[in-house]
Scaffold this motif. Structure first.
Motif, PDB file in Angstrom:
ATOM      1  N   GLY A  42       0.718  -1.147  -0.034  1.00  0.00           N
ATOM      2  CA  GLY A  42       0.009  -0.013  -0.005  1.00  0.00           C
ATOM      3  C   GLY A  42       0.826   1.183  -0.053  1.00  0.00           C
ATOM      4  O   GLY A  42       1.914   1.407   0.690  1.00  0.00           O
ATOM      5  N   ILE A  43       0.452   2.269  -1.081  1.00  0.00           N
ATOM      6  CA  ILE A  43       1.205   3.405  -1.142  1.00  0.00           C
ATOM      7  C   ILE A  43       0.359   4.390  -0.424  1.00  0.00           C
ATOM      8  O   ILE A  43      -0.650   4.638  -1.434  1.00  0.00           O
ATOM      9  N   ILE A  44       0.310   5.340   0.544  1.00  0.00           N
ATOM     10  CA  ILE A  44      -0.922   6.172   1.234  1.00  0.00           C
ATOM     11  C   ILE A  44      -0.450   7.395   1.453  1.00  0.00           C
ATOM     12  O   ILE A  44       0.874   7.638   1.641  1.00  0.00           O
ATOM     13  N   GLY A  45      -1.047   8.454   0.918  1.00  0.00           N
ATOM     14  CA  GLY A  45      -0.748   9.755   1.541  1.00  0.00           C
ATOM     15  C   GLY A  45      -2.097  10.495   1.258  1.00  0.00           C
ATOM     16  O   GLY A  45      -3.076  10.087   0.670  1.00  0.00           O
ATOM     17  N   VAL A 214      -6.105  -5.178   3.768  1.00  0.00           N
ATOM     18  CA  VAL A 214      -5.349  -6.171   2.968  1.00  0.00           C
ATOM     19  C   VAL A 214      -3.896  -6.113   2.577  1.00  0.00           C
ATOM     20  O   VAL A 214      -3.218  -7.138   2.505  1.00  0.00           O
ATOM     21  N   CYS A 215      -3.423  -4.855   3.284  1.00  0.00           N
ATOM     22  CA  CYS A 215      -1.697  -4.871   2.767  1.00  0.00           C
ATOM     23  C   CYS A 215      -0.939  -5.404   3.769  1.00  0.00           C
ATOM     24  O   CYS A 215      -1.088  -5.241   5.075  1.00  0.00           O
ATOM     25  N   ASN A 216       0.315  -6.103   3.584  1.00  0.00           N
ATOM     26  CA  ASN A 216       1.367  -6.647   4.577  1.00  0.00           C
ATOM     27  C   ASN A 216       2.444  -5.548   4.581  1.00  0.00           C
ATOM     28  O   ASN A 216       3.146  -5.406   5.526  1.00  0.00           O
ATOM     29  N   THR A 231       6.627  -3.079   7.059  1.00  0.00           N
ATOM     30  CA  THR A 231       5.559  -3.872   7.442  1.00  0.00           C
ATOM     31  C   THR A 231       4.342  -3.131   7.852  1.00  0.00           C
ATOM     32  O   THR A 231       4.547  -2.030   8.602  1.00  0.00           O
ATOM     33  N   VAL A 232       3.105  -3.236   7.759  1.00  0.00           N
ATOM     34  CA  VAL A 232       2.209  -2.475   8.373  1.00  0.00           C
ATOM     35  C   VAL A 232       2.119  -2.809   9.727  1.00  0.00           C
ATOM     36  O   VAL A 232       1.981  -1.705  10.362  1.00  0.00           O
TER      37      VAL A 232
END
Length: 337
Positions: A42-45, A214-216, A231-232
């Motif tokens: 996951g790439i979040i911002g 869902v993201c690892n 890692t998450v």
């Protein structure tokens, strides 16, 4: 999956600058990421963080100003047009707005990339049936996009993306236009595809709920820079950046320090259900004033965090911190406003 293996996707020193009237905008500033085969990364911002620019560079819809993007060790920025076409076939994309052909049926939408690739009609039809079964839309083969819900449209888009047997699936805000329940079902489908087909999934999102489900692995972008990655579990348990704390709900959107000197305790998936604080009070003989508490679910594991008032006595403070750390908890001092 071990970090010693060569990453499937390596992003090194990636920079992207857009020229605008009167100046420039630095969309990406020295981004370094490793994505391994089989990851759900996951790439979040928040808006303007550089997420969409990053994924557009990743599939060469946009060209960075500096840096490298390596796919299995091969720099796609140095590839010939033919090499780039071959590499792009290994990547598929799904978008927020589905991008379906409205005048074609569901089956024809899914078959379209197979027709372009010259796959014989009988083989293509068999593949379409197989793909619609994977996404749970066997009964919608002859329907048109206008007759489908948003979630069904995204399932068609996923089936179409899988038609070329990609190794990597790039999702650009793929659930942003969907309601929460539909989002959960689409994310569950992506996880199933990841696990059963072995496809690496890269998810661009501004929603922490997507990462949690869902993201690892996760990377947090903030103003074009990489704020945190890992890692998450690790990023949540040991969040260092302001952007990370806001996105994970450790801080509100507008940072507001507590009114009292405090300790923030972050519980992992196992200890979240344990009566740690009551044991602390009993074993250490120290009263604990709980200021706030929260429970979240990250990728099927429950986590919790709690803010307690910091003991004024220095020796009591040491005993509390040592006790919590020995219990395997993350403890951080938070200063009052």
């Amino acid at each position: 999956m071990t970090d010693q293996q060569q990453p499937q996707i390596q992003i090194r020193g990636l920079c992207k600058v857009y020229q605008i009237p009167g100046g420039e905008v630095v969309a990406l500033n020295n981004i370094n990421l490793n994505i391994h085969k089989g990851d759900i990364y996951g790439i979040i911002g928040m808006s303007g963080a550089g997420k969409s620019t990053l994924i557009r560079c990743l599939n060469r819809l946009d060209t960075p100003n500096d840096g490298q993007i390596l796919i299995d060790g091969q720099n796609i920025l140095a590839m010939t047009k033919q090499e780039l076409r071959q590499t792009r076939r290994r990547m598929a994309m799904i978008f927020q707005q589905f991008n379906l052909l409205m005048q074609k049926t569901v089956a024809k939408n899914v078959r379209y990339p197979l027709e372009i690739a010259g796959v014989p009609k009988k083989e293509a039809n068999e593949r379409v049936t197989e793909l619609l079964k994977i996404v749970g839309l066997e009964d919608k083969a002859n329907a048109y996009p206008a007759q489908l819900s948003g979630g069904q449209k995204q399932r068609v888009a996923i089936a179409r993306a899988l038609a070329g047997d990609p190794e990597m699936l790039l999702c650009d805000e793929a659930t942003s236009a969907l309601d929460p329940m539909t989002t959960q079902s689409i994310l569950a489908l992506l996880k199933e595809i990841n696990e059963t087909l072995g496809i690496t999934v890269v998810i661009i999102t501004h929603e922490m709920a997507v990462i949690r489900q869902v993201c690892n692995k996760v990377a947090i972008l903030d103003g074009g820079k990489l704020a945190e990655q890992g890692t998450v579990d690790d990023v949540f348990m040991h969040t260092k950046s302001i952007a990370g704390k806001r996105l994970f709900g450790i801080l509100p959107q507008e940072e507001a320090p507590p009114q009292k000197e405090s300790l923030r305790i972050v519980f992992d998936g196992e200890s979240a259900s344990q009566p740690i604080i009551s044991r602390l009070v009993k074993d250490c003989g120290i009263d604990v004033n709980i200021l706030s508490a929260d429970i979240k679910q990250l990728n099927e594991k429950v986590y919790g965090q709690m803010l307690i008032e910091r003991p004024e006595d220095p020796q009591a403070l040491i005993r509390v911190k040592d006790y919590l750390k020995e219990a395997g908890l993350s403890v951080e001092e938070v200063h009052a406003q």
